[in-house]
Write a protein that holds these residues in place. Structure first.
Motif, PDB file in Angstrom:
ATOM      1  N   ARG A 166      -3.690  -4.351   4.356  1.00  0.00           N
ATOM      2  CA  ARG A 166      -4.687  -5.574   4.139  1.00  0.00           C
ATOM      3  C   ARG A 166      -5.389  -5.285   2.751  1.00  0.00           C
ATOM      4  N   LEU A 167      -5.994  -6.054   2.193  1.00  0.00           N
ATOM      5  CA  LEU A 167      -6.864  -5.800   0.772  1.00  0.00           C
ATOM      6  C   LEU A 167      -8.169  -5.629   1.145  1.00  0.00           C
ATOM      7  N   ASP A 168      -8.540  -4.655   0.787  1.00  0.00           N
ATOM      8  CA  ASP A 168     -10.138  -4.464   0.751  1.00  0.00           C
ATOM      9  C   ASP A 168     -10.998  -4.581  -0.392  1.00  0.00           C
ATOM     10  N   TYR A 169     -10.280  -4.293  -1.375  1.00  0.00           N
ATOM     11  CA  TYR A 169     -10.873  -3.995  -2.598  1.00  0.00           C
ATOM     12  C   TYR A 169     -10.049  -4.527  -3.905  1.00  0.00           C
ATOM     13  N   ILE A 170     -10.702  -4.949  -4.859  1.00  0.00           N
ATOM     14  CA  ILE A 170     -10.065  -5.167  -6.381  1.00  0.00           C
ATOM     15  C   ILE A 170     -10.669  -4.218  -7.124  1.00  0.00           C
ATOM     16  N   PHE A 171      -9.981  -3.285  -7.860  1.00  0.00           N
ATOM     17  CA  PHE A 171     -10.553  -2.607  -8.971  1.00  0.00           C
ATOM     18  C   PHE A 171      -9.959  -3.277 -10.358  1.00  0.00           C
TER      19      PHE A 171
END
Ligand code: ZN
Ligand code: FE
Length: 255
Positions: free
Chosen positions: A48-53
């Motif tokens: 699952r996606l926790d962050y966008i950098f």
């Protein structure tokens, strides 16, 4: 504990990257070039996606931010220097800031030139740097919002990393970069060998990204503006490094 990296092609010539901290299971997308490709890669991996950098504001880097935030409720980290142009930004970071992905540590470097606020994420413990559009295999980003002197300074932060560092560039521009490099560094034997290798790889549709910093030091003309052989080839013997870099960048823009 290392990070795991999944790289995937998207749009016409971009690479997307998903990274996962093995210790905590936290996942980040480096930039958001294409939402469907990111979601497909997440699904295939069971992540699952926790962050966008984000590295910079261009639409092929931040264009998927809002849709992914809406879907995943992820936190968006991005460059303080152009924060007003990063959709949905939650945390603004700049040179020297530490960005953690679970237990994995990255350090932010300001690398203005391509855009005014461009940043790079350096995972030193993992020997990996996510460099956006600052450096490419045998190339560098176009100077849309910066000066040659700024870009030379930005590139010097990358070349200061350990030579075995893997550089995760955001585009597959290598074949075109190689053809240009040969025109300004014709005596470079390492470059000639690499050009042959790239032809073979691209002929098989194999990615040439990531690239290793040591290879760039030997073959990337934008890192070699101080070399006498390059300076002779562009008709600027004994030239100033920034001026030679500027000349090489202009020639590439018109190549
Ligand atoms: Zn860009
Ligand atoms: Fe780009």
């Amino acid at each position: 504990m290392p990070i795991e990296i999944r790289q995937f092609p998207c749009l016409s010539d971009n690479y997307g990257f998903l990274i996962r901290d093995k210790a905590s299971g936290m996942v980040a997308a480096i930039d958001t070039p294409e939402v469907s490709a990111i979601n497909k890669t997440l699904e295939d991996a069971g992540w699952r996606l926790d962050y966008i950098f984000n590295t910079h504001w261009h639409p092929d880097h931040a264009g998927g931010n809002l849709a992914l935030k809406e879907q995943w409720n992820c936190e968006i980290v991005g460059p303080a220097g152009e924060a007003e142009r990063i959709p949905g930004i939650d945390r603004k970071v700049a040179d020297g800031d530490v960005v953690m992905l679970g237990e994995a540590k990255s350090t932010v470097l300001d690398t203005p030139g391509h855009t005014s606020g461009h940043i790079v994420y350096h995972f030193a413990d993992d020997g990996a740097a996510f460099v956006g559009d600052t450096i490419f295999a045998m190339g560098c980003g176009r100077l849309f919002e910066g000066t040659p002197a700024q870009m030379v300074s930005s590139l010097s932060k990358i070349t200061a990393m350990p030579p075995e560092t893997m550089l995760y560039c955001a585009h597959e521009y290598t074949a075109a970069n190689a053809a240009f490099a040969a025109t300004v560094d014709p005596e470079n034997v390492a470059l000639a060998a690499r050009i042959e290798e790239v032809k073979k790889l691209r002929g098989e549709n194999t990615p040439t990204v990531p690239t290793k910093l040591s290879r760039e030091l030997a073959t990337n003309p934008f890192l070699r503006a101080g070399q006498p052989s390059v300076q002779r080839a562009v008709g600027m013997p004994g030239g100033d490094e920034v001026e030679v870099f500027a000349e090489i960048r202009i020639r590439k823009d018109n190549f």
